[in-house]
Design an enzyme around this catalytic site. Sequence first.
Site, short mmCIF file in Angstrom:
data_model
loop_
_atom_site.label_atom_id
_atom_site.label_comp_id
_atom_site.label_asym_id
_atom_site.label_seq_id
_atom_site.Cartn_x
_atom_site.Cartn_y
_atom_site.Cartn_z
N LYS A 52 0.83 -1.21 0.00
CA LYS A 52 0.00 0.00 0.00
C LYS A 52 0.87 1.26 0.00
O LYS A 52 0.57 2.22 -0.70
CB LYS A 52 -0.95 -0.02 1.21
CG LYS A 52 -2.05 -1.07 1.06
CD LYS A 52 -2.80 -1.33 2.37
CE LYS A 52 -3.80 -2.46 2.20
NZ LYS A 52 -4.47 -2.84 3.45
N ASP B 67 -10.48 3.41 4.81
CA ASP B 67 -10.86 2.02 4.59
C ASP B 67 -12.38 1.85 4.59
O ASP B 67 -12.88 0.78 4.23
CB ASP B 67 -10.26 1.12 5.68
CG ASP B 67 -8.92 0.53 5.26
OD1 ASP B 67 -8.77 0.25 4.05
OD2 ASP B 67 -8.05 0.35 6.12
N GLN C 209 -4.06 -1.41 9.77
CA GLN C 209 -3.97 -2.72 9.12
C GLN C 209 -4.57 -3.80 10.03
O GLN C 209 -4.15 -3.97 11.17
CB GLN C 209 -2.51 -3.04 8.78
CG GLN C 209 -2.34 -4.33 8.01
CD GLN C 209 -3.04 -4.33 6.65
OE1 GLN C 209 -3.00 -3.34 5.92
NE2 GLN C 209 -3.71 -5.42 6.32
#
Length: 299
Positions: A54, A121, A98
């Site tokens: 990412k 997200d 994460q």
Amino acid sequence: MSYTLIDGKKVADIIRQQIHEDVQEWIARGNRPPRLQAVLIGNDPASKTYVQAKTKACKEVGIESNTAVIPDTISIKELKETISVYNKDDSIDGILLQLPLPAHLHPSKVIETMDFRKDVDGFHPMNVGRLAVGQPTFRSCTPAGILELFRYYSITTKGKNAVVVGASNIVGSPMAIMLSRENESGKATTTLCHKYTRDLTQHIIQADILIVAVGSPNLITGPMVKEGVVVIDVGINRVSDGSAPKGYKITGDCHFESVAEKASLITPVPGGVGPMTVAMLMKNTLLAAKKSIYPEEYL
Ligand code: NAP
């Protein structure tokens, strides 16, 4: 039946190129580059790899990023305090936490601490709620990426039978919301299967569009699907393979050969959904930067 392989890498490259151009234009208008703050807790090798991928993608599209690597001994209180610091920092547009987190850190409690305007997200209850009622929001990256694949391959959902297998907060549930909503990419008759679903095949065999996000290799096999189905395999599983250089190979949740034989279109694993997830994260981070300066313009 001959099938078309859905090339997620190719579509993601096209989207990332577009984001790169949009970022350049954003900076040319006098704005600073968008910035993503990643939070990696513990030493999970898969999580490390995902964060590296990412942050590499950020660099390629012109988004600045920073990764906080935090020991898995951190308490939930300390982690919430860390997130609060990022919330208040005006130089940070997006926060990437994460997952999965170590067992003592409840993801929903940590996510709730995040400023929903930085939740790139799309996991914060505010963003999930907005999605559920059809308001503009940060959409969870994996299902949003799948809708982009549908757009690219002209796969229509209106009136189709869509079956989603796996009901997690990050993939299956938001996917089912997106497919069933009354908007351009929805309007499908949507079934959400989970581990208590009785007779999975009875539902799957009805699917015009099948999306599988469980994390169980070979869960879906050819006899379970109907001819002409569109198959999106989200699963990422490490399966032992003595002939592979690393001793394992990556597979999805579908038995590829037998399912592909009956599919009209199907994603490979790897190279299907994964690259799209990363591309959507880039898109959301740029959107977060724009929203922070022009909250009305980028709703
Ligand atoms: P998750 O949080 O473990 O969720 C899996 C879901 O499947 C849960 O709702 C689980 O129910 C359900 N389930 C378990 N066994 C089932 C069964 N036999 N039939 C139907 N549903 C069942 O995983 P996730 O984060 O959604 O990820 C799913 C898979 O996709 C994993 O392999 C992950 O690595 C992969 N993934 C890929 C991407 C990508 O970009 N390609 C992105 C995200 C995830 P319970 O919770 O009740 O057990």
